[in-house]
Design an enzyme around this catalytic site. Sequence first.
Site, PDB file in Angstrom:
ATOM      1  CG  ASP A 153      11.377   5.778  76.310  1.00 54.40           C
ATOM      2  OD1 ASP A 153      10.623   6.637  75.816  1.00 54.40           O
ATOM      3  OD2 ASP A 153      11.353   5.472  77.511  1.00 54.40           O
ATOM      4  CG  HIS A 199       7.451   6.234  76.924  1.00 53.43           C
ATOM      5  ND1 HIS A 199       8.178   7.410  76.972  1.00 53.43           N
ATOM      6  CD2 HIS A 199       6.668   6.231  78.032  1.00 53.43           C
ATOM      7  CE1 HIS A 199       7.861   8.086  78.074  1.00 53.43           C
ATOM      8  NE2 HIS A 199       6.932   7.406  78.729  1.00 53.43           N
ATOM      9  CD  GLU A 222       5.848   9.437  81.797  1.00 49.90           C
ATOM     10  OE1 GLU A 222       6.179  10.214  82.715  1.00 49.90           O
ATOM     11  OE2 GLU A 222       6.656   8.994  80.957  1.00 49.90           O
ATOM     12  CD  GLU A 251      15.258  11.080  80.597  1.00 52.88           C
ATOM     13  OE1 GLU A 251      15.969  10.596  81.499  1.00 52.88           O
ATOM     14  OE2 GLU A 251      14.021  10.861  80.522  1.00 52.88           O
TER      15      GLU A 251
END
Length: 859
Positions: free
Chosen positions: A521, A594, A657, A798
Site C-alpha cells: 500500500d 495505493h 480508490e 491504520e
Amino acid sequence: MDVLSIQGVRLKARTKFLIISVIMFCCLDCIGKTQSPIKGTFISLASDLHLGWNERDWAREFESMSKLGFDTLIIQCVAKIDPNSGQVICFYNTSKFKIDRCQTDWIIAEAEKRGWKVYTGGIEDNVGDDANNPKFLELSKMVSDEIYSKYHLFKSFAGFYISTEPMLNDAGEAGSAAIYSVYGKYLKTKYPDKKVVIAPFFATDASKRCKKKNLTKWWHDRSPDEMAAQMRSFLKKCPVDIVAVQDSTCWDVTMTDLRKYLPVIADGVRAEGREFWVDTEVFSTPDYENYSPAPISRIAEQLEIEKNYKCIMYCFNWNMDPNGSEETRNLYRQYRNMYFPENVISIIPAPLKIEQKTGFFQVSSSTVILSDKEAKNIADDFAKALSLSAQICPDIPGSTKSETNCIQFKINAGLKALGREGYRLEVKENNILIESSAIEGVFYGMQTLRQLFPVEIYAGQTTTNRNFRVPCCIIEDMPRFKWRGLNLDVSRHFMPKEFVKKYIDLLAMHKMNIFHWHLTDDQGWRIEIKKYPKLTSVGAWRKETIVGYWSTEPHIYDGKPHGGYYTQDEIREIVAYAKQRCITIVPEIDMPGHVQAALAAYPQFGNTDELISVWTTWGVSKNILNIDEETIQFCQDIITEVFDLFPGQYIHIGGDEVDTEQWKNSAKVQSRIRELGLKNESEIQPWFTRTMHSFVTKHNRTLVGWEQILNDALSGIIVETYLGEEPTIKAIKSGCDVVMATSTEVYLDKYQGDPNKEPIATGFTPLKKVYSYEPVPKSLTPSERKRILGVEGQVWTEYMPNPQHIEYMTFPRACAIAEVDWTSPDKKDYSDFCTRLKYHLERLKKLNVNFRPLTDVNE
C-alpha cells in the site's frame, strides 16, 4: 490427585446415626459481575452406608457418576465429636460398617485412573465448649495423622476439609474457635503444603434441628456486616485457605437469608485473601430424623441464588430413593448444563446438527489415537495439544483398526453429501470418531473436538486439570459458504511473522479458510521481490507515522521510523503453515493505485518527475502508476514472483480508490490513451484490469479485486464488495462471483463500544451488528445467490500499531463473522451465541489473545 478426603480412625466408638450415602458436589467459579463462564465439578461423597460395598459396587457407582458428569470423589468416613463427652464418633470403625485399607486404596486408585480429584472430609457436628478440652484436640490430631500415615495414596492430597455445625452461634462459637484456630494451626504446621478448608454451618431459627438442640441465636440474628466482620476476625486468627460456608435446604434456610448474607460474607472472606465457597446441603431422601425431603423447586431456587459462588451441592441418599433420585439427577444435570460449560456443547461457529447423549468419553494414559494416512498430520497435531495440556501421551499406531478408548480420524467417501469441508463427529463412552470425505472436513471435525474438551487443551502447557473428557454427542456439520475469511493489513503497520502464524491459527480455530494478506500500500511494501530489490530496501520503510486522524489538521507525527517486510523464505514458510491448517492465502498486491511505497522505490513507473517517499499519513494517495508498457511489465514481473510464492488459486490486485487526476494531467498518459484507442482516463482502469486479468488467467489463476475493478466487459473475476448491495447485485448480474465485505458490518477497524472508552477508530460496528449481518440480498434469485461466495472481515491497521491492538479489535467480532460464514441462518441466535461466546473467550484467553471483554453485548 488434588485433595484427599477421608475422615476416620481406628478408635472405639459408638454409632448414633446412619447418615449420608452419596453426596454430589458442584463447584462453580464466581461469574457475578464479570460474567465469566463458570467452571466446576460434580463431586460424589461416600460415607458409612457405602462402606460395606465391594469393588463391584464401587465400580457400578463410578460408572453412574461418570454418566452424570462427576469428576471428583470424596470418601468421607466422618469422625464426629460428641458435644457432651468430647469423644470421637468414628462411623467407619463400627462392627457393621467397616472399610479396610486395601479397598480404600483401590477406590482412590480407580478415581485417579479417571482423572478425578479426591477431597477429604473433616471433624463434624456440634462440638460445643467441650471442643476446647485437650482430649478433643488430641483425638482430632489422631484423625489427621491416621489418614496421612495409613493410606499411602493419600500422600498426594492437597488439603483437609473441616466441617462443623454450628459456627458463630452461642452454643458452638467457642468450639468453632478451637477447631479453626488450634486444630487448623496444627494442620498447617504438620502439613504445610496442604490446603485447609473450613465449612461453618448456616441455618435459621426455624430449623427443626436448631429447635431440637435448643440453639436459638443463629446467623440471621446478626446483620450481614456484623457477620462479615466476625468472619474476618476468625480468619485473622486461623490459617485456613478456603471458607466453605454451609447452608441447608433440609434445615429451612430461607432464600431471603441466602440473598442477604452470602454476598457480604463472601466479600469479608475474600477481603482476607481467602477463597469462598457455598456448601449446599440438599436432601432428596424421605424423612430423615423427621426432616422432610427438600422440594425440587426449592433446591432449584437455592441453586439460582448460589450460582454466583463456587458451590458444593450435597444430595443425600439419591441412589436409595428411586423417585427422588431421578428427579434430583435431572435437576443437577440441568444446572450442570447451565453453569458448567465444559460439559455443555459450546461450539463456535455453531454446527448444522447436534445431538447430545448421556455420558462422557474419558481420556486417560491408555487412550489411543488412530488415523488414516491422509489424516496423520491432523492426528499428530491433536495428540500434541492433548499431551501438552493433559500430561497424556496418547499412542498413534499405524493401524486404523477400531479399538476401545480411542480417538479416530478417518476419510469416508460415503460422506460426500457433506462436501469436502463437512464432517461427522460421534463421541461415545468408549471411542470418538471423526470422519469426512476429504481432509478439510477431518480438520474441521478436529477443531470441533477441541472445543468439546475443557479449555485447558488450548493452554499449550501442562495444566492441573487432568480430567480431560468429552460429552457424548453426534454432530453432522458443513459450512454455509465456501469463502470464509479475514483480511490482515500489514502495510499500514508491519506485523511480525510469528503473529501472522498466530492469526492463521485463530482463523483455523474458527473454521475460516481464507487469509487475505494485504501486503502492499502507500505506507509500506512488505513482500520481497527479487527482480526489484528496492521495493523492500526503500519501499518497506517510512520515516514516521501520523498521530491520530489523517483528516485532522494540522498533522502531527511521531517522529519514529517504521517498517519491515517478509523475505520469500518467510512467505513460503507461512504459506506452508496455512496449508496445514486448510487455509488459502490470498495475497493482495495493490495496483494501479495505493502504490506510493512502490513509486518511492521506482519513481519511473509514476506519472510525475517528483521524487516521493513512502507515505507517512493515511487516506488515499494521489500518486498512481502510469500505463507505459514498461510499467505493465513491472506489474507482471511482480505477479510472476507472487505466483511462485503463493500456489493458491486467487491473486488480489486491489484496484480500488484510484485518483485519475494524474492521468488527466499527464501528456504521456493522454498520448497512451489515444494509442490504446481509449476514450479518456476513465477507461484506463477497465483496460488495466482486463490486461492483468488476461495475464493471471493464462497462469490458471483467478483475479480478485475490489468493486471498482468491475466493468461491463469483464466477467469471470471475483469481486469484493464493501459499499453495500448495489455493487453486489451489479457484479452478480455481470457474471462475477462476489465476496461480501460490507464496510458497515464487517470492517473491524471501527469502534465496538463507547468512543470515549475505546482506542481510536472510525465508525461504529458493535458485536451484535456483526452477528446480525445477512450477506445475501433478498432481491437475488436462487441461482444468483449461489454467486455469493461468502463473507470476509476486514482488519485495516491504520490505528492498530501492534498485535495486541489487532487482537482487541478483531476478537470477539471475528467469532461472529465465523458464525455468519459457517452457520445456516435458521440456526443462528444472538442470545445463544453470547452464551457460548462467554465460554469461548476462555479458550482465547488460554491462547493469550487480547480480545475485547464482553461488556454490553447489545452495544
